[in-house]
Write a protein that holds these residues in place. Structure first.
Motif, PDB file in Angstrom:
ATOM      1  N   LYS A  10      66.899  65.091  78.566  1.00  8.69           N
ATOM      2  CA  LYS A  10      65.489  64.665  78.490  1.00  8.69           C
ATOM      3  C   LYS A  10      64.950  64.315  79.867  1.00  8.69           C
ATOM      4  O   LYS A  10      65.494  64.723  80.883  1.00  8.69           O
ATOM      5  N   SER A  11      63.894  63.534  79.903  1.00  7.26           N
ATOM      6  CA  SER A  11      63.231  63.208  81.172  1.00  7.26           C
ATOM      7  C   SER A  11      64.206  62.664  82.199  1.00  7.26           C
ATOM      8  O   SER A  11      64.988  61.764  81.921  1.00  7.26           O
ATOM      9  N   TRP A  13      64.918  60.532  85.456  1.00 12.24           N
ATOM     10  CA  TRP A  13      64.331  59.477  86.269  1.00 12.24           C
ATOM     11  C   TRP A  13      64.972  59.523  87.643  1.00 12.24           C
ATOM     12  O   TRP A  13      66.186  59.659  87.759  1.00 12.24           O
ATOM     13  N   GLU A  40      55.265  64.533  87.153  1.00 11.92           N
ATOM     14  CA  GLU A  40      55.451  63.800  85.900  1.00 11.92           C
ATOM     15  C   GLU A  40      55.249  64.672  84.678  1.00 11.92           C
ATOM     16  O   GLU A  40      55.689  64.332  83.584  1.00 11.92           O
ATOM     17  N   ARG A  41      54.606  65.833  84.882  1.00 13.74           N
ATOM     18  CA  ARG A  41      54.449  66.711  83.708  1.00 13.74           C
ATOM     19  C   ARG A  41      55.794  67.245  83.227  1.00 13.74           C
ATOM     20  O   ARG A  41      55.923  67.736  82.121  1.00 13.74           O
ATOM     21  N   PHE A  42      56.817  67.202  84.089  1.00 15.72           N
ATOM     22  CA  PHE A  42      58.172  67.577  83.635  1.00 15.72           C
ATOM     23  C   PHE A  42      58.944  66.364  83.127  1.00 15.72           C
ATOM     24  O   PHE A  42      60.142  66.446  82.910  1.00 15.72           O
ATOM     25  N   GLY A  43      58.269  65.238  83.030  1.00 17.43           N
ATOM     26  CA  GLY A  43      58.959  64.025  82.595  1.00 17.43           C
ATOM     27  C   GLY A  43      59.734  63.363  83.717  1.00 17.43           C
ATOM     28  O   GLY A  43      60.521  62.453  83.494  1.00 17.43           O
ATOM     29  N   ILE A  44      59.521  63.834  84.943  1.00 14.69           N
ATOM     30  CA  ILE A  44      60.254  63.262  86.067  1.00 14.69           C
ATOM     31  C   ILE A  44      59.478  62.066  86.606  1.00 14.69           C
ATOM     32  O   ILE A  44      58.298  62.165  86.907  1.00 14.69           O
ATOM     33  N   LEU A  45      60.163  60.940  86.701  1.00 13.72           N
ATOM     34  CA  LEU A  45      59.479  59.700  87.054  1.00 13.72           C
ATOM     35  C   LEU A  45      60.237  59.049  88.193  1.00 13.72           C
ATOM     36  O   LEU A  45      61.459  59.009  88.196  1.00 13.72           O
TER      37      LEU A  45
END
Ligand code: SF4
Lengths: 137, 401
Positions: A10-11, A13, A40-45
Protein backbone atom coordinates in the motif's frame (compact mmCIF):
# COMPACT_ATOMS: atom_id res chain seq x y z
CA UNK A 1 3.23 -12.79 -2.00
CA UNK A 2 6.14 -12.66 0.37
CA UNK A 3 6.20 -10.76 3.61
CA UNK A 4 8.17 -7.90 2.08
CA UNK A 5 5.72 -7.47 -0.79
CA UNK A 6 2.89 -7.53 1.68
CA UNK A 7 4.51 -4.69 3.63
CA UNK A 8 5.01 -2.50 0.60
CA UNK A 9 1.65 -3.25 -1.00
CA UNK A 10 0.00 0.00 0.00
CA UNK A 11 0.99 3.64 0.38
CA UNK A 12 4.71 4.13 0.91
CA UNK A 13 5.70 6.59 3.59
CA UNK A 14 8.97 8.28 3.01
CA UNK A 15 11.54 9.77 5.35
CA UNK A 16 14.12 12.09 3.88
CA UNK A 17 17.65 12.36 5.21
CA UNK A 18 19.82 15.10 3.74
CA UNK A 19 23.49 14.56 4.41
CA UNK A 20 26.24 16.96 3.42
CA UNK A 21 24.52 17.91 0.21
CA UNK A 22 24.27 21.01 -1.90
CA UNK A 23 20.49 21.20 -1.33
CA UNK A 24 19.54 20.70 -4.93
CA UNK A 25 18.57 17.11 -4.40
CA UNK A 26 16.59 18.11 -1.32
CA UNK A 27 14.75 20.75 -3.27
CA UNK A 28 13.95 18.35 -6.07
CA UNK A 29 12.58 15.86 -3.54
CA UNK A 30 10.34 18.54 -2.08
CA UNK A 31 9.44 19.56 -5.59
CA UNK A 32 8.01 16.08 -6.13
CA UNK A 33 5.36 16.90 -3.54
CA UNK A 34 4.28 20.19 -5.06
CA UNK A 35 1.47 20.61 -7.58
CA UNK A 36 3.38 19.97 -10.82
CA UNK A 37 4.49 16.46 -9.84
CA UNK A 38 2.34 15.67 -6.82
CA UNK A 39 3.76 12.42 -5.48
CA UNK A 40 0.89 12.09 -3.06
CA UNK A 41 -1.35 10.84 -5.83
CA UNK A 42 0.62 7.57 -5.55
CA UNK A 43 -0.03 7.52 -1.83
CA UNK A 44 3.56 8.53 -1.16
CA UNK A 45 3.79 10.78 1.86
CA UNK A 46 6.77 12.52 3.42
CA UNK A 47 6.75 11.80 7.15
CA UNK A 48 8.49 13.50 10.02
CA UNK A 49 9.71 10.44 11.86
CA UNK A 50 11.74 7.50 10.66
CA UNK A 51 9.62 5.24 12.87
CA UNK A 52 6.67 5.78 10.54
CA UNK A 53 8.60 5.30 7.33
CA UNK A 54 8.73 2.52 4.74
CA UNK A 55 11.34 4.23 2.61
CA UNK A 56 14.47 6.12 3.61
CA UNK A 57 15.66 8.60 0.98
CA UNK A 58 19.28 9.56 1.44
CA UNK A 59 20.88 12.31 -0.56
CA UNK A 60 24.13 14.17 -0.32
CA UNK A 61 27.58 12.91 0.44
CA UNK A 62 27.88 11.56 3.95
CA UNK A 63 30.52 13.25 6.07
CA UNK A 64 32.00 12.02 9.34
CA UNK A 65 29.51 13.93 11.38
CA UNK A 66 26.51 12.59 9.48
CA UNK A 67 27.65 8.98 9.42
CA UNK A 68 26.67 7.98 12.95
CA UNK A 69 23.38 9.77 12.68
CA UNK A 70 22.53 7.96 9.47
CA UNK A 71 23.37 4.62 11.06
CA UNK A 72 21.28 5.46 14.08
CA UNK A 73 18.32 6.37 11.90
CA UNK A 74 18.69 3.13 10.00
CA UNK A 75 18.63 1.13 13.21
CA UNK A 76 15.61 3.01 14.48
CA UNK A 77 13.61 2.36 11.34
CA UNK A 78 11.02 -0.44 11.33
CA UNK A 79 12.05 -3.24 8.95
CA UNK A 80 11.58 -4.10 6.15
CA UNK A 81 12.85 -0.76 4.93
CA UNK A 82 13.70 0.39 1.43
CA UNK A 83 16.72 2.64 1.17
CA UNK A 84 17.08 4.88 -1.86
CA UNK A 85 20.29 6.80 -2.58
CA UNK A 86 19.55 9.95 -4.51
CA UNK A 87 21.89 11.93 -6.71
CA UNK A 88 25.49 11.52 -7.66
CA UNK A 89 26.44 12.32 -4.06
CA UNK A 90 24.22 9.65 -2.60
CA UNK A 91 25.33 7.03 -5.12
CA UNK A 92 29.08 7.58 -5.12
CA UNK A 93 29.96 10.77 -3.27
CA UNK A 94 29.98 12.68 -6.54
CA UNK A 95 32.15 15.75 -6.64
CA UNK A 96 32.75 15.59 -2.88
CA UNK A 97 34.11 12.05 -2.83
CA UNK A 98 37.68 13.29 -2.51
CA UNK A 99 36.79 15.68 0.29
CA UNK A 100 38.65 15.41 3.57
CA UNK A 101 35.50 14.80 5.62
CA UNK A 102 33.90 12.28 3.30
CA UNK A 103 32.79 9.10 5.08
CA UNK A 104 30.43 7.55 2.57
CA UNK A 105 29.12 6.68 0.05
CA UNK A 106 25.77 5.66 1.49
CA UNK A 107 26.10 2.00 0.47
CA UNK A 108 29.27 1.62 2.53
CA UNK A 109 27.28 2.61 5.62
CA UNK A 110 23.84 1.06 5.16
CA UNK A 111 22.43 -1.35 2.54
CA UNK A 112 20.88 0.48 -0.42
CA UNK A 113 18.01 -0.89 -2.53
CA UNK A 114 17.94 1.64 -5.34
CA UNK A 115 20.15 4.32 -6.81
CA UNK A 116 18.77 7.35 -8.60
CA UNK A 117 21.68 9.07 -10.35
CA UNK A 118 21.77 12.64 -11.57
CA UNK A 119 23.03 15.89 -10.23
CA UNK A 120 20.35 16.60 -9.26
CA UNK A 121 17.98 13.95 -10.66
CA UNK A 122 14.86 15.48 -12.12
CA UNK A 123 11.67 15.00 -10.10
CA UNK A 124 10.44 12.73 -12.88
CA UNK A 125 13.47 10.49 -12.34
CA UNK A 126 12.90 10.36 -8.60
CA UNK A 127 9.24 9.45 -9.09
CA UNK A 128 10.12 6.82 -11.69
CA UNK A 129 12.67 5.32 -9.34
CA UNK A 130 10.32 5.04 -6.40
CA UNK A 131 7.45 3.73 -8.49
CA UNK A 132 9.71 1.08 -10.01
CA UNK A 133 10.91 0.10 -6.58
CA UNK A 134 7.36 -0.15 -5.28
CA UNK A 135 6.30 -2.28 -8.25
CA UNK A 136 9.26 -4.67 -7.97
CA UNK A 137 8.18 -8.12 -6.91
CA UNK B 1 13.48 30.18 40.03
CA UNK B 2 11.91 29.68 36.73
CA UNK B 3 12.54 26.53 34.82
CA UNK B 4 14.68 26.80 31.72
CA UNK B 5 13.98 24.67 28.70
CA UNK B 6 16.32 23.84 25.86
CA UNK B 7 14.84 23.45 22.41
CA UNK B 8 17.23 22.14 19.79
CA UNK B 9 16.30 22.88 16.19
CA UNK B 10 18.30 20.84 13.77
CA UNK B 11 20.89 19.69 12.94
CA UNK B 12 19.46 18.79 9.55
CA UNK B 13 17.70 21.43 7.54
CA UNK B 14 18.54 20.25 4.10
CA UNK B 15 17.11 23.32 2.48
CA UNK B 16 19.59 25.62 4.09
CA UNK B 17 23.03 26.31 2.78
CA UNK B 18 24.50 25.14 6.01
CA UNK B 19 22.75 22.53 8.11
CA UNK B 20 23.06 23.70 11.67
CA UNK B 21 21.92 22.94 15.11
CA UNK B 22 20.16 25.78 16.87
CA UNK B 23 19.58 25.59 20.56
CA UNK B 24 16.86 27.83 21.87
CA UNK B 25 16.96 28.37 25.62
CA UNK B 26 13.48 29.19 26.80
CA UNK B 27 11.86 30.45 29.93
CA UNK B 28 8.27 29.37 29.64
CA UNK B 29 7.36 30.35 26.14
CA UNK B 30 9.90 33.15 25.83
CA UNK B 31 13.26 32.54 24.17
CA UNK B 32 16.04 33.83 26.40
CA UNK B 33 19.15 32.72 24.56
CA UNK B 34 20.17 31.05 21.35
CA UNK B 35 23.26 29.11 20.39
CA UNK B 36 24.20 27.37 17.19
CA UNK B 37 26.56 24.72 15.97
CA UNK B 38 27.74 24.18 12.45
CA UNK B 39 29.72 21.54 10.62
CA UNK B 40 27.08 19.00 9.65
CA UNK B 41 27.43 19.94 6.05
CA UNK B 42 31.17 20.36 5.94
CA UNK B 43 32.49 19.00 2.68
CA UNK B 44 35.94 20.58 2.59
CA UNK B 45 35.16 22.59 -0.52
CA UNK B 46 37.96 25.13 -0.11
CA UNK B 47 40.49 22.33 0.11
CA UNK B 48 38.92 20.37 -2.76
CA UNK B 49 39.12 23.48 -4.87
CA UNK B 50 42.91 23.46 -4.62
CA UNK B 51 42.98 20.05 -6.32
CA UNK B 52 40.84 21.08 -9.30
CA UNK B 53 41.64 23.07 -12.39
CA UNK B 54 40.07 26.50 -12.82
CA UNK B 55 37.52 25.08 -15.23
CA UNK B 56 36.51 22.36 -12.78
CA UNK B 57 36.24 24.69 -9.80
CA UNK B 58 33.16 26.23 -11.38
CA UNK B 59 31.35 22.91 -11.10
CA UNK B 60 32.49 22.59 -7.54
CA UNK B 61 31.47 26.06 -6.36
CA UNK B 62 28.05 25.81 -7.91
CA UNK B 63 27.54 22.79 -5.70
CA UNK B 64 28.20 24.76 -2.52
CA UNK B 65 24.53 25.61 -2.48
CA UNK B 66 21.90 24.38 -4.85
CA UNK B 67 19.73 27.42 -4.46
CA UNK B 68 22.49 29.94 -5.14
CA UNK B 69 24.16 27.85 -7.78
CA UNK B 70 24.95 30.91 -9.86
CA UNK B 71 26.11 33.34 -7.20
CA UNK B 72 29.17 31.31 -6.27
CA UNK B 73 30.43 30.83 -9.84
CA UNK B 74 29.65 34.52 -10.34
CA UNK B 75 31.89 35.58 -7.47
CA UNK B 76 34.58 33.07 -8.41
CA UNK B 77 34.59 34.29 -12.02
CA UNK B 78 34.86 37.88 -10.80
CA UNK B 79 37.83 36.91 -8.62
CA UNK B 80 39.71 35.01 -11.32
CA UNK B 81 38.99 37.66 -13.92
CA UNK B 82 40.48 40.20 -11.55
CA UNK B 83 43.71 38.16 -11.48
CA UNK B 84 43.78 37.82 -15.24
CA UNK B 85 42.62 41.43 -15.65
CA UNK B 86 40.21 40.84 -18.49
CA UNK B 87 36.83 42.30 -19.21
CA UNK B 88 34.35 39.84 -20.70
CA UNK B 89 32.28 40.61 -23.77
CA UNK B 90 28.99 42.47 -23.46
CA UNK B 91 26.99 39.48 -24.62
CA UNK B 92 28.52 37.31 -21.92
CA UNK B 93 27.75 40.01 -19.35
CA UNK B 94 24.09 40.07 -20.31
CA UNK B 95 23.83 36.30 -20.25
CA UNK B 96 25.43 36.17 -16.82
CA UNK B 97 22.97 38.72 -15.47
CA UNK B 98 20.00 36.88 -16.94
CA UNK B 99 21.00 33.67 -15.18
CA UNK B 100 21.69 35.55 -11.94
CA UNK B 101 18.32 37.25 -11.93
CA UNK B 102 16.37 34.14 -12.89
CA UNK B 103 18.00 32.52 -9.92
CA UNK B 104 16.93 35.36 -7.66
CA UNK B 105 13.31 34.92 -8.74
CA UNK B 106 13.38 31.17 -8.14
CA UNK B 107 15.08 31.56 -4.78
CA UNK B 108 12.71 34.24 -3.52
CA UNK B 109 9.69 32.22 -4.66
CA UNK B 110 11.07 29.24 -2.80
CA UNK B 111 11.44 31.36 0.32
CA UNK B 112 7.93 32.78 0.09
CA UNK B 113 6.62 29.24 -0.12
CA UNK B 114 8.55 28.05 2.88
CA UNK B 115 7.61 31.09 4.94
CA UNK B 116 3.99 30.35 4.08
CA UNK B 117 4.46 26.77 5.21
CA UNK B 118 5.80 27.99 8.53
CA UNK B 119 2.82 30.22 9.05
CA UNK B 120 0.46 27.35 8.41
CA UNK B 121 -0.42 28.63 4.95
CA UNK B 122 0.26 25.56 2.92
CA UNK B 123 -1.66 27.09 0.05
CA UNK B 124 1.00 29.77 -0.28
CA UNK B 125 3.64 27.03 -0.15
CA UNK B 126 2.05 25.05 -2.94
CA UNK B 127 1.32 28.11 -5.06
CA UNK B 128 4.77 29.58 -4.76
CA UNK B 129 6.40 26.29 -5.67
CA UNK B 130 4.02 25.79 -8.55
CA UNK B 131 4.90 29.21 -9.94
CA UNK B 132 8.57 28.43 -9.49
CA UNK B 133 8.27 25.71 -12.11
CA UNK B 134 8.10 28.09 -15.12
CA UNK B 135 11.39 29.61 -13.92
CA UNK B 136 12.97 26.17 -13.78
CA UNK B 137 11.60 25.44 -17.27
CA UNK B 138 13.32 28.57 -18.48
CA UNK B 139 16.55 27.38 -16.91
CA UNK B 140 16.18 24.05 -18.61
CA UNK B 141 15.62 25.75 -21.93
CA UNK B 142 18.59 28.11 -21.58
CA UNK B 143 21.15 25.96 -19.79
CA UNK B 144 19.98 22.37 -20.18
CA UNK B 145 19.47 21.70 -16.49
CA UNK B 146 16.88 22.73 -13.94
CA UNK B 147 19.48 23.44 -11.25
CA UNK B 148 23.27 23.61 -11.32
CA UNK B 149 23.48 25.39 -14.63
CA UNK B 150 27.20 25.11 -15.45
CA UNK B 151 27.03 28.30 -17.48
CA UNK B 152 30.10 30.16 -16.30
CA UNK B 153 33.75 29.90 -17.19
CA UNK B 154 36.73 32.17 -16.88
CA UNK B 155 36.39 34.75 -19.61
CA UNK B 156 32.73 34.33 -20.42
CA UNK B 157 29.91 31.82 -20.48
CA UNK B 158 29.73 28.28 -21.77
CA UNK B 159 26.54 28.51 -23.81
CA UNK B 160 24.92 31.21 -25.81
CA UNK B 161 21.27 32.16 -25.62
CA UNK B 162 20.20 31.90 -29.25
CA UNK B 163 18.27 34.89 -30.47
CA UNK B 164 15.56 32.54 -31.71
CA UNK B 165 14.79 31.58 -28.12
CA UNK B 166 14.29 35.14 -26.95
CA UNK B 167 10.58 35.53 -27.81
CA UNK B 168 9.84 32.39 -25.81
CA UNK B 169 11.82 33.75 -22.86
CA UNK B 170 9.97 37.04 -23.06
CA UNK B 171 6.64 35.24 -23.02
CA UNK B 172 7.61 33.14 -20.00
CA UNK B 173 8.77 36.22 -18.09
CA UNK B 174 5.39 37.84 -18.70
CA UNK B 175 3.72 34.72 -17.29
CA UNK B 176 6.02 34.71 -14.27
CA UNK B 177 5.32 38.40 -13.67
CA UNK B 178 1.58 37.70 -13.54
CA UNK B 179 2.11 34.90 -11.05
CA UNK B 180 4.25 37.14 -8.85
CA UNK B 181 1.44 39.73 -8.95
CA UNK B 182 -0.99 37.14 -7.74
CA UNK B 183 1.28 35.95 -4.97
CA UNK B 184 2.24 39.45 -3.85
CA UNK B 185 -1.44 40.39 -3.69
CA UNK B 186 -2.26 37.30 -1.68
CA UNK B 187 0.53 37.88 0.83
CA UNK B 188 0.30 41.66 1.16
CA UNK B 189 -3.45 41.79 1.65
CA UNK B 190 -3.85 39.01 4.14
CA UNK B 191 -4.63 40.37 7.60
CA UNK B 192 -3.51 37.17 9.33
CA UNK B 193 -0.11 37.30 7.65
CA UNK B 194 0.13 40.94 8.74
CA UNK B 195 -0.71 39.98 12.31
CA UNK B 196 1.79 37.13 12.39
CA UNK B 197 4.71 38.93 10.76
CA UNK B 198 4.48 42.64 11.60
CA UNK B 199 6.57 43.62 14.58
CA UNK B 200 8.06 40.12 14.79
CA UNK B 201 11.82 39.52 14.75
CA UNK B 202 12.72 43.19 14.42
CA UNK B 203 16.30 44.03 13.49
CA UNK B 204 17.16 47.71 13.75
CA UNK B 205 19.53 49.50 11.41
CA UNK B 206 22.15 49.46 14.15
CA UNK B 207 21.77 45.68 14.67
CA UNK B 208 22.41 45.10 10.99
CA UNK B 209 25.54 47.24 11.08
CA UNK B 210 26.78 45.60 14.30
CA UNK B 211 26.32 42.08 12.97
CA UNK B 212 27.36 42.85 9.42
CA UNK B 213 24.22 41.34 7.92
CA UNK B 214 23.78 41.55 4.16
CA UNK B 215 21.23 41.14 1.42
CA UNK B 216 17.46 41.36 1.87
CA UNK B 217 17.93 41.00 5.62
CA UNK B 218 19.86 44.27 5.70
CA UNK B 219 17.73 46.02 3.11
CA UNK B 220 14.57 45.28 5.09
CA UNK B 221 16.02 47.31 7.97
CA UNK B 222 16.77 50.34 5.85
CA UNK B 223 20.42 49.57 5.16
CA UNK B 224 20.81 50.38 1.51
CA UNK B 225 23.46 47.94 0.30
CA UNK B 226 23.57 45.87 -2.83
CA UNK B 227 26.75 44.63 -4.45
CA UNK B 228 25.14 44.83 -7.86
CA UNK B 229 25.05 48.61 -7.50
CA UNK B 230 27.91 49.29 -5.08
CA UNK B 231 30.57 47.22 -6.82
CA UNK B 232 29.12 46.81 -10.29
CA UNK B 233 29.78 43.64 -12.24
CA UNK B 234 28.30 41.88 -15.27
CA UNK B 235 25.52 43.81 -16.97
CA UNK B 236 24.07 45.50 -13.90
CA UNK B 237 25.52 48.96 -14.67
CA UNK B 238 24.13 48.68 -18.20
CA UNK B 239 20.46 48.30 -17.25
CA UNK B 240 17.98 50.30 -15.22
CA UNK B 241 16.84 48.97 -11.91
CA UNK B 242 16.61 50.05 -8.32
CA UNK B 243 17.56 48.65 -4.95
CA UNK B 244 14.51 47.82 -2.86
CA UNK B 245 14.60 48.77 0.79
CA UNK B 246 12.11 48.82 3.63
CA UNK B 247 12.37 50.44 7.03
CA UNK B 248 10.54 48.26 9.53
CA UNK B 249 13.09 45.43 9.87
CA UNK B 250 10.46 42.85 10.83
CA UNK B 251 9.52 39.63 9.07
CA UNK B 252 6.91 41.41 7.00
CA UNK B 253 9.47 43.92 5.71
CA UNK B 254 11.75 41.06 4.68
CA UNK B 255 8.92 39.44 2.76
CA UNK B 256 8.07 42.76 1.14
CA UNK B 257 11.67 43.37 0.04
CA UNK B 258 11.91 39.93 -1.50
CA UNK B 259 8.57 40.14 -3.28
CA UNK B 260 9.37 43.55 -4.77
CA UNK B 261 12.87 42.46 -5.74
CA UNK B 262 11.36 39.83 -7.99
CA UNK B 263 9.81 42.59 -10.11
CA UNK B 264 13.19 44.28 -10.43
CA UNK B 265 14.72 40.97 -11.46
CA UNK B 266 12.05 40.43 -14.08
CA UNK B 267 12.68 43.91 -15.44
CA UNK B 268 16.46 43.35 -15.53
CA UNK B 269 15.94 40.13 -17.49
CA UNK B 270 13.65 41.88 -19.96
CA UNK B 271 16.18 44.63 -20.55
CA UNK B 272 18.97 42.10 -20.96
CA UNK B 273 17.13 40.03 -23.55
CA UNK B 274 16.24 43.21 -25.44
CA UNK B 275 19.94 44.03 -25.55
CA UNK B 276 20.85 40.48 -26.58
CA UNK B 277 18.44 40.61 -29.48
CA UNK B 278 20.31 43.54 -30.98
CA UNK B 279 23.68 41.78 -30.77
CA UNK B 280 25.40 39.24 -32.91
CA UNK B 281 25.20 35.66 -31.63
CA UNK B 282 28.24 33.71 -30.56
CA UNK B 283 30.50 36.35 -29.08
CA UNK B 284 30.41 34.89 -25.59
CA UNK B 285 33.87 33.93 -24.50
CA UNK B 286 37.45 35.16 -24.51
CA UNK B 287 40.41 32.88 -24.89
CA UNK B 288 42.39 32.90 -21.67
CA UNK B 289 45.75 31.22 -22.11
CA UNK B 290 47.09 31.34 -18.61
CA UNK B 291 46.21 32.58 -15.19
CA UNK B 292 49.14 34.62 -13.85
CA UNK B 293 50.33 34.76 -10.27
CA UNK B 294 48.25 37.06 -8.13
CA UNK B 295 45.39 37.66 -5.73
CA UNK B 296 41.84 38.22 -6.74
CA UNK B 297 38.65 39.05 -4.88
CA UNK B 298 35.22 38.62 -6.32
CA UNK B 299 31.86 39.68 -5.00
CA UNK B 300 28.37 38.95 -6.18
CA UNK B 301 24.92 39.64 -4.84
CA UNK B 302 23.29 36.29 -4.17
CA UNK B 303 19.57 36.11 -3.40
CA UNK B 304 20.55 36.18 0.28
CA UNK B 305 23.27 38.82 0.16
CA UNK B 306 26.89 39.29 -0.66
CA UNK B 307 28.98 36.27 -1.67
CA UNK B 308 32.70 36.81 -1.37
CA UNK B 309 35.43 34.74 -2.99
CA UNK B 310 39.15 35.23 -2.54
CA UNK B 311 41.53 33.37 -4.84
CA UNK B 312 45.30 33.12 -4.68
CA UNK B 313 46.96 31.98 -7.88
CA UNK B 314 50.52 30.76 -8.09
CA UNK B 315 50.49 30.61 -11.86
CA UNK B 316 49.59 26.91 -12.00
CA UNK B 317 46.30 25.65 -13.34
CA UNK B 318 44.52 25.32 -10.02
CA UNK B 319 44.02 27.86 -7.22
CA UNK B 320 46.69 27.89 -4.51
CA UNK B 321 44.13 29.09 -1.98
CA UNK B 322 40.44 29.67 -2.30
CA UNK B 323 38.45 31.34 0.46
CA UNK B 324 34.68 31.56 0.35
CA UNK B 325 32.26 33.51 2.49
CA UNK B 326 28.57 32.99 1.95
CA UNK B 327 25.96 35.54 3.04
CA UNK B 328 24.11 33.29 5.48
CA UNK B 329 27.25 33.12 7.56
CA UNK B 330 26.82 36.69 8.71
CA UNK B 331 23.05 36.74 8.54
CA UNK B 332 22.71 33.85 10.94
CA UNK B 333 24.44 35.79 13.70
CA UNK B 334 21.51 38.23 13.77
CA UNK B 335 19.37 35.51 15.36
CA UNK B 336 20.87 36.62 18.65
CA UNK B 337 19.01 39.89 18.19
CA UNK B 338 15.88 38.85 16.37
CA UNK B 339 14.86 35.82 18.43
CA UNK B 340 15.61 36.69 22.02
CA UNK B 341 12.52 37.85 23.86
CA UNK B 342 10.14 36.32 21.34
CA UNK B 343 7.73 33.49 21.91
CA UNK B 344 8.79 30.13 20.49
CA UNK B 345 6.19 30.28 17.75
CA UNK B 346 7.52 33.65 16.62
CA UNK B 347 11.16 32.69 17.02
CA UNK B 348 10.89 29.90 14.47
CA UNK B 349 9.40 32.43 12.09
CA UNK B 350 12.18 34.93 12.73
CA UNK B 351 14.73 32.23 12.02
CA UNK B 352 12.98 31.45 8.78
CA UNK B 353 12.85 35.12 7.84
CA UNK B 354 16.56 35.71 8.02
CA UNK B 355 17.55 32.68 6.02
CA UNK B 356 15.18 31.88 3.23
CA UNK B 357 15.34 28.17 3.66
CA UNK B 358 14.23 26.72 6.85
CA UNK B 359 11.81 24.12 5.81
CA UNK B 360 13.00 20.90 7.23
CA UNK B 361 13.67 21.93 10.79
CA UNK B 362 10.56 20.20 11.95
CA UNK B 363 11.90 16.75 11.26
CA UNK B 364 14.59 16.76 13.91
CA UNK B 365 13.42 19.41 16.33
CA UNK B 366 12.31 18.47 19.79
CA UNK B 367 12.01 20.22 23.12
CA UNK B 368 13.63 18.77 26.20
CA UNK B 369 13.12 19.60 29.81
CA UNK B 370 16.57 20.68 30.96
CA UNK B 371 16.41 19.29 34.48
CA UNK B 372 15.02 15.84 33.76
CA UNK B 373 16.13 15.52 30.14
CA UNK B 374 12.64 14.34 29.25
CA UNK B 375 11.20 15.12 25.90
CA UNK B 376 8.26 17.48 26.13
CA UNK B 377 7.65 18.84 22.69
CA UNK B 378 8.56 17.32 19.36
CA UNK B 379 8.86 18.90 15.98
CA UNK B 380 5.29 18.42 14.91
CA UNK B 381 4.08 19.86 18.16
CA UNK B 382 6.28 22.90 17.60
CA UNK B 383 4.81 23.41 14.16
CA UNK B 384 1.37 22.79 15.65
CA UNK B 385 2.03 25.64 18.08
CA UNK B 386 2.68 27.97 15.20
CA UNK B 387 -0.39 26.75 13.34
CA UNK B 388 -2.54 27.16 16.43
CA UNK B 389 -1.43 30.73 16.82
CA UNK B 390 -2.47 31.51 13.25
CA UNK B 391 -5.86 29.92 13.65
CA UNK B 392 -6.45 31.72 16.92
CA UNK B 393 -5.69 35.00 15.22
CA UNK B 394 -8.09 34.08 12.49
CA UNK B 395 -10.85 33.37 14.98
CA UNK B 396 -10.22 36.42 17.10
CA UNK B 397 -11.28 38.55 14.17
CA UNK B 398 -7.89 39.98 13.30
CA UNK B 399 -8.52 38.31 9.99
CA UNK B 400 -11.81 38.87 8.29
CA UNK B 401 -12.62 35.86 6.21
S1 SF4 C 1 24.07 14.94 -6.33
FE1 SF4 C 1 24.52 16.98 -7.13
S2 SF4 C 1 22.63 18.10 -6.77
FE2 SF4 C 1 22.57 16.31 -5.46
S3 SF4 C 1 23.39 16.97 -3.48
FE3 SF4 C 1 25.09 16.12 -4.70
S4 SF4 C 1 26.00 17.88 -5.71
FE4 SF4 C 1 23.99 18.49 -5.02
Amino acid sequence: MGFKDYCFRKSLWVFHFGGASCNNCDIEILDCLTPRHDLERFGILLVGSIRHADVLLVNGSINMRDKDRLLELYHQAPKPLLVVAIGACGCTGGIFAEGMTFAGPVDKIIPVDAYIPGCPPKPEAIIAGIVKLAGKK
Amino acid sequence: MSRKTLIPIGPYHPLQEEPELFKLYCDGEIVTDIKWETGYNHRGIEKLSESKSYDQVFFLVERICGICSTSHPFAFANAVEEIVAVEITDRAKYIRSIIGELERIHSHLLWVGLAGHFLGYNTVFMWAWKYREPVLDLFEMITGNRNSYAMFKVGGVRRDIENSKIPAIRKEIAVIRKKIDLLTGAVMDDPVIHARTKGVGILTRQDIIDYGAVGPTARASGVDIDVRRDDPYAAYPLVNWKVITAQAGDVFAKAEVRLLEMYESASIIEQCIDALEKMKEGDITLKINEIPEGLGTGRAEAPRGEVFHFVVSDGSNSPARHKIRAPSYTNIATFKKSCIGQTIADATLSLAAVDPCYCCTERMAAAYDNSSGKKILNANELIALSLKRTSELRKSGTGHE
